[in-house]
Design a protein around this motif. Structure first.
Motif, short mmCIF file in Angstrom:
data_model
loop_
_atom_site.label_atom_id
_atom_site.label_comp_id
_atom_site.label_asym_id
_atom_site.label_seq_id
_atom_site.Cartn_x
_atom_site.Cartn_y
_atom_site.Cartn_z
N GLN A 242 -14.24 -71.34 118.26
CA GLN A 242 -12.95 -70.67 118.17
C GLN A 242 -13.18 -69.21 117.84
N THR A 243 -12.46 -68.35 118.54
CA THR A 243 -12.53 -66.91 118.28
C THR A 243 -11.11 -66.40 118.18
N GLN B 250 -12.71 -63.34 114.25
CA GLN B 250 -13.69 -64.26 113.67
C GLN B 250 -14.08 -65.30 114.72
N THR B 251 -15.37 -65.49 114.90
CA THR B 251 -15.86 -66.52 115.80
C THR B 251 -16.47 -67.63 114.96
N ASN C 26 -18.60 -65.50 111.88
CA ASN C 26 -19.13 -64.16 112.09
C ASN C 26 -18.13 -63.36 112.90
N ASP C 27 -18.39 -62.05 113.06
CA ASP C 27 -17.60 -61.24 113.97
C ASP C 27 -17.85 -61.66 115.40
N ALA C 28 -16.84 -61.49 116.25
CA ALA C 28 -17.01 -61.85 117.66
C ALA C 28 -18.11 -61.02 118.31
N THR D 75 -15.57 -60.11 109.39
CA THR D 75 -16.22 -61.36 108.99
C THR D 75 -17.72 -61.16 108.92
N GLN D 76 -18.23 -61.06 107.73
CA GLN D 76 -19.68 -61.01 107.58
C GLN D 76 -20.21 -62.44 107.52
#
Length: 898
Positions: A212-213, A225-226, A262-264, A302-303
Motif C-alpha cells: 500500500q502506498t 508512505q509505502t 518507508n517513503d515511496a 516516513t523514516q
C-alpha cells in the motif's frame, strides 16, 4: 467452503455484504495482523472441506472513476480523480481420493489506485523568490544581508517536487493529487484426509502479500508512505472421535507477519547530491531527511520502520457429552516473537520556524523592520511564512526542538509466552431451560527481549531501572454463566441472559511503548537504560555546510523514562446482557436486549515526573530531580523529563439497547434491521497519557470511539420470473441493499500549549457554553478552489485559554463530529449456462444517494486558523474513492460457478 463472492462487495474496496456471506471466507487482507499474542489467531479459522464433486468459481470485479461522483472536498469545477479497482480470482475444490482426501484452493488478486484530492500549502519558486528578497533587505537583516545556503538550495531543488514549484506564494496554493496504490495477492490451500470415521487430519495455509502506498504525514506523492506486507498462516488440525460421547481436536498453528514502512521514493541521496553529510551509509543514506518548514508540507514523512511477527501456538479441545451435559475442556500455549525496527530520525529531522535569523525577536515574533518590509511590499499576510522559509534557505534549523539524528541500535526482539485453560458445560436443565457455565484461566506471561536487557523504571525510595519489566500475574480467573429460557408452551418467546468476566491480555506494544530501541522522540523521552539503547541526538545552533556533519559532538537531549508497574495486573471487563427474543409471525423475529460492560484495571500511562498544576504562572518542580539512576547508561547532565509508567489506572463503562428485526423470505423479500443505542465512557481512550497523571479521572468522558445511535441492515429481493418468454432473460434477478447510518464520533478541542505548566500538552480550554456548531459552512479556497467545511466556530465567544497553571472546564470528547450514512445497492442476474455452470452478473452501486460523509474537523488548537474545519471525507485519507461511504461509484462483476 462457498467462496462465491471472493473479492466482491465485502472487500476492502467497500460495499455490500453478500447474501451468501454466511459461508464465505474473505480472502482480502484487510490490515495488519494483531501484534503479539493475537498474531496467530487466524490459524484457528475453520474452512469447509471439499466434497466428492469438483466445484468452484472464477470471478472478476471492476470499478473506475467513469461512474463515480466527485468528492465533496474537491475543487469546484475540477475533474473526477482517478479511481481504479480490479479484483479477480478463483476457487476450486474436489477429491484427490474419493471419500478420503479432499483439496480446496482459492486465489485472489486485487490491484487498486486512487488519486488523492487534498488542499495543501507548499514551498514554491514564488515563495522562495519573496523569501530571498526578504533575506537580502538591509533593514530586515540589520545591515547584514543573509546569504542563501547552498546546501538548502540544493535540498530545495532535490527534494521538493517539480509540479509544486510553480504554485503561487499564498496559503492553500497546491491541490495534491498524487496516486495512492494498493495491491494484494492472496491464496488459500486446504487439504483434508479422512483415515477413518474416527480419525482425520486437516492442513490449512493462508498467504497474503501486498503493498500500500498512500499519504501519511505528507501530501507529496514522493513522500507517501509505502507499506509492503507479507503474511503466511498455517495450521494442522487433528480430530479424534473416541466414541459417540467423546471428541478431541488439537491444533498446531503458526503465523508469520512482516510489514515495513518507508517513503515511496527513497532515491534522493542528499549526502551525495545536496551536500547534507549526516554520516549515513547504505539504504538509510539514500532517502530524504524530514524537513519541516512551519506551515508548509514536509519531506521525508516516513523514516524506515517495521516489524516481523512470528507466533506459534498449540490448542487442544476435548468435547464430552454425558446425559444432559455437553462439556468442553481445553488449553492453549502461545509463543510470540516480534522483531521491531524503528528508525525515526535516522535520516535526520530539521524544523524551521523563523527564530534563527535577524528577522526574529523572541519565540518567532518578527522585528518591526521585518514587519515594515512586508507592509511596504504588500505581503504582510505572508510575513511570518517568509521568515520560516528564510530560516530554511539560510540553513538554520530551530533551536526549540533542535536538529535530530538517531544514533544507536534501533532493533529489538520481543518475546512473550501465554497460557490459557478453560472448562465449559452446556446443561439442559429442563425442556425449557438451558444453562451455560464456564471458567477460563489465563497466565499472561511477561514481555521480555532476547538480550534480556529490557529495563523498566521503578519509583520508590531507591528509584531506578530494573529487570524484568514486571511480574507475571496469576489471578486471571474468568467465570461466566448464561441461560436461555422459554416460558411458554408455544416456544415463541425466549429469554436470555449472561454474566461473565473477560480478561484482556495486553498486546506487546503497550508493554514496550517506551522501552523499545525506537530511536525517535518516544524512545529518547522514555528509556535511557540498558547497553543497547538508541537515542536521537539533538544539535543546537546548526548551520548547514557542504559535506560537514552538524551532529559531530552533539549530545543526547534531556531524557525521560518508561516503566511498567512491577505488580501490574491483567485488565478485565464484567460483561452482562439480558434480552427477549419474540417470534412475531412464522417469518418475523424480534430481539430486544440490554448489553453492558464495565472495564476495570484498564491500562494507562501515568507521568510520575509531572509538575503539578499549582494555579500560578510559576511551574512547580518535578518529583524526581535526580540527574542519574541505577542502570542508566545514557546521561546528559540534566534530570529526567517525563517518566511514564504503565498502570492499572483507568476504568470504562458501556451500556446499550440493542434491537434486531429479522424477516425471513416473504414474497421473495428477506430483510434485517438492527438498531443500537449505546454510550461508552472511560478515562483514557483519547490519549496515551492523561491531562493530569495525578487525577486520571479528570479525563473521564465519552470514549473516543463512542457512537450514540447506529442503524444497520440489509434487504434483498429475489424477483419472480418477469415474463414467460425468454426465461434466460426473465428469470434469476435479485436486488439487494445494505445500509448503515450512525452518529458522529467525539471531538476534544485542545489549547495546544502547556498552559497548565505540567509538560503534558493535553490542556483543554474553557468552554463558554455557546452553540459552537457552525453548520458545515462551505469555504472555498482562493488558491485552488477546493472546498472545506467549517464545522465548529472559533473565537473567545466559544473557547478561552485558562489562567496559567490551571485546567480548563471543557470535558474530554465533549462534542461530536459529522454522522455517517450510506446505502449500497446491487442488482444480480443469475443465468444458467449449462446444467452444471451458473453465471452471475452484478451491478453494485456504492453510496447510491451520494451522501457526503465528512471526516472529523481539526480541533488540536483552538487558536489555529483551521480550527473546526473539515478538509476530507471520513475514508478519504485511507482509501480515497474506494472506502466505505466515499462518493457514489458503480462496480461491475462477473462470476462463473461450476
Amino acid at each position: 467452503i462457498v467462496a462465491s463472492n471472493q473479492g466482491g462487495i465485502a472487500s476492502v474496496a467497500g460495499g455490500l455484504i453478500p447474501i451468501e456471506a454466511i459461508d464465505q471466507f474473505s480472502m482480502q487482507a484487510g490490515g495488519e495482523a494483531d501484534q503479539g499474542r493475537n498474531a496467530g489467531a487466524n490459524s484457528n479459522m475453520v474452512l469447509k472441506s471439499g466434497t466428492n464433486n469438483i466445484h468452484g468459481d472464477v470471478f472478476y470485479f471492476d470499478r473506475n472513476e467513469y461512474f463515480a461522483s466527485i468528492s465533496p472536498v474537491a475543487a469546484i469545477g475540477s475533474r473526477k480523480p482517478l479511481i481504479r479497482n480490479h479484483q479477480g480470482g478463483f476457487t476450486l475444490g474436489g477429491p484427490i481420493w474419493k471419500d478420503h482426501t479432499f483439496l480446496f484452493l482459492a486465489g485472489e488478486i486485487q490491484v487498486a489506485k486512487a488519486n488523492v484530492a487534498l488542499t495543501d500549502t507548499v514551498i514554491s519558486d514564488p515563495w522562495v523568490a519573496q523569501a530571498k528578497a526578504f533575506m537580502a533587505d538591509p533593514k530586515v537583516s540589520n545591515g547584514n544581508p543573509v546569504a542563501v545556503n547552498p546546501v538548502s538550495l540544493n535540498l530545495y531543488n532535490l527534494l521538493y517536487p517539480a509540479d509544486s514549484k510553480s504554485a503561487p506564494a499564498q496559503a492553500g496554493n497546491y491541490f495534491a493529487n498524487g496516486v495512492s496504490n494498493y495491491n494484494s495477492f492472496n491464496g488459500v490451500i486446504k487439504l483434508d484426509h479422512k483415515f477413518s470415521d474416527k480419525y482425520s487430519i486437516s492442513l490449512h495455509y493462508i498467504g497474503t502479500t501486498g503493498k500500500q502506498t498512500a499519504p501519511t504525514g505528507s501530501d507529496y506523492a514522493q513522500y507517501f508512505q509505502t507499506a509492503p506486507m507479507h503474511i503466511h498462516n498455517a495450521s494442522i488440525v487433528q480430530t479424534s472421535v473416541f466414541n459417540s460421547h467423546l471428541l478431541n481436536i488439537i491444533t498446531f498453528g503458526t503465523n508469520y507477519f512482516k510489514q515495513t514502512f518507508n517513503d515511496a521514493n527513497q532515491n534522493f541521496n542528499p549526502q551525495q547530491n545536496a551536500g547534507l553529510n549526516l554520516g549515513l551509509t547504505g539504504i538509510i543514506a539514500a532517502g530524504a531527511p524530514t524537513l519541516s518548514v512551519s506551515g508548509f508540507d514536509i519531506t521525508g514523512a516516513t523514516q524506515p520502520s517495521g516489524r516481523t511477527d512470528v507466533t506459534g501456538h498449540v490448542v487442544d479441545n476435548l468435547h464430552w457429552t454425558i446425559g444432559r451435559h455437553a462439556m468442553k475442556f481445553g488449553g492453549e500455549f502461545r509463543r510470540a516473537n516480534v522483531d521491531l525496527i524503528y528508525f525515526s530520525n535516522a535520516r535526520g529531522s530539521f524544523s524551521f520556524d523563523g527564530t534563527r535569523g535577524p528577522w526574529d525577536t523572541t519565540k518567532g515574533a518578527l522585528t518591526q523592520n521585518a514587519t515594515d518590509y512586508c507592509v511596504k511590499a504588500g505581503i504582510s499576510a505572508n510575513c511570518s511564512a517568509l521568515s520560516y522559509i528564510a530560516d530554511f534557505l539560510a540553513g538554520t534549523p530551530t533551536n526549540a526542538s533542535g536538529a535530530k539524528l538517531l544514533k544507536g541500535n534501533a532493533e529489538r526482539i520481543f518475546l512473550l509466552n501465554t497460557e490459557d485453560m478453560w472448562a465449559q458445560d452446556d446443561f439442559q436443565a429442563t425442556r425449557k431451560l438451558s444453562i451455560n457455565v464456564g471458567v477460563r484461566y489465563t497466565i499472561p506471561g511477561v514481555v521480555h527481549d532476547a538480550a534480556n536487557d529490557l529495563y523498566s523504571f521503578v519509583p520508590g525510595s531507591t528509584p531506578g531501572f530494573q529487570l524484568p519489566l514486571y511480574n507475571n500475574y496469576h489471578g486471571s480467573f474468568a467465570p461466566r454463566v448464561g441461560f436461555s429460557y422459554s416460558p411458554f408452551d408455544s416456544n415463541n418467546t425466549v429469554i436470555r441472559g449472561s454474566y461473565g468476566f473477560f480478561y484482556d491480555v495486553p498486546g506487546m506494544s503497550a508493554m514496550v511503548s517506551g522501552t523499545t530501541t525506537n530511536g525517535g522522540d518516544s524512545y529518547t523521552q522514555n528509556n535511557p537504560a540498558g547497553p543497547n539503547a538508541a537515542v536521537t541526538y539533538i544539535a543546537s545552533n546548526v548551520t548547514f555546510a557542504t559535506n560537514v556533519n552538524p551532529f559531530v559532538g552533539a549530545n543526547p537531549p534531556q531524557l525521560g523514562a518508561f516503566g511498567v508497574n512491577p505488580n501490574i495486573k491483567t485488565p478485565y471487563a464484567e460483561t452482562y446482557s439480558f434480552g427477549v427474543e419474540q417470534q412475531l409471525s412464522k417469518s418475523t423475529l424480534l430481539t430486544v436486549g440490554y448489553v453492558g460492560t464495565a472495564g476495570h484495571r484498564l491500562l494507562a500511562l501515568l507521568d510520575l515526573n509531572q509538575p503539578v498544576a499549582n494555579g500560578t504562572s510559576t511551574a512547580s518542580a518535578r518529583p524526581y530531580p535526580q540527574l542519574t539512576f541505577p542502570n542508566q547508561t545514557i546521561t546528559t547532565g540534566n534530570s529526567l523529563a517525563g517518566i511514564n509508567q504503565l498502570n492499572n489506572a483507568a476504568d470504562s463503562n458501556f451500556n446499550s439497547l440493542q434491537a434486531t428485526l429479522k424477516q425471513s423470505v416473504w414474497h421473495g423479500i428477506t430483510a434485517t434491521v438492527n438498531y443500537t443505542w449505546a454510550h461508552s465512557l472511560d478515562d483514557s481512550s483519547s490519549t496515551t497519557t492523561p491531562m493530569n497523571s495525578y487525577n486520571i479521572h479528570q479525563d473521564y468522558g465519552n470514549s473516543t470511539f463512542d457512537t450514540r445511535n447506529t442503524v444497520t441492515g440489509f434487504v434483498y429481493y429475489n424477483a419472480p420470473q418477469l415474463f414467460h418468454a425468454m426465461p434466460r432473460l426473465s428469470k434469476g434477478w435479485q436486488a439487494n441493499a445494505l445500509y448503515t447510518f450512525s452518529g458522529g464520533t467525539p471531538l476534544s478541542p485542545l489549547v495546544s500549549t502547556d498552559n497548565s505548566l505540567t509538560k503534558q500538552l493535553k490542556d483543554r480550554p474553557n468552554y463558554t457554553g455557546a452553540n459552537v456548531f457552525a453548520g458545515r459552512t462551505v469555504i472555498t479556497s482562493a488558491a485552488n478552489g477546493s472546498r472545506q467545511y467549517q464545522y465548529l466556530n472559533q473565537g473567545t465567544a466559544y473557547f478561552t485559554v485558562p489562567n496559567a497553571g490551571t485546567y480548563g472546564n471543557l470535558k474530554r470528547d465533549n462534542f461530536y463530529g459529522p454522522g455517517f450514512g450510506a446505502v449500497d445497492f446491487s442488482l444480480f442476474k443469475h443465468t444458467p449456462i449449462t446444467e452444471k455452470v451458473m453465471s452471475e452478473f452484478r451491478v453494485e452501486i456504492f453510496n447510491i444517494a451520494n451522501q457526503a460523509n465528512l471526516a472529523n474537523p481539526s480541533v488540536s488548537n483552538i487558536n489555529s486558523s483551521t480550527f473546526g474545519r473539515i478538509t476530507n471525507t471520513r475514508n478519504g485519507a485511507g482509501a480515497p474513492g474506494l472506502g466505505y461511504g466515499e462518493p457514489r461509484n458503480i462496480q461491475f462483476a462477473l462470476k462463473l460457478q461450476f
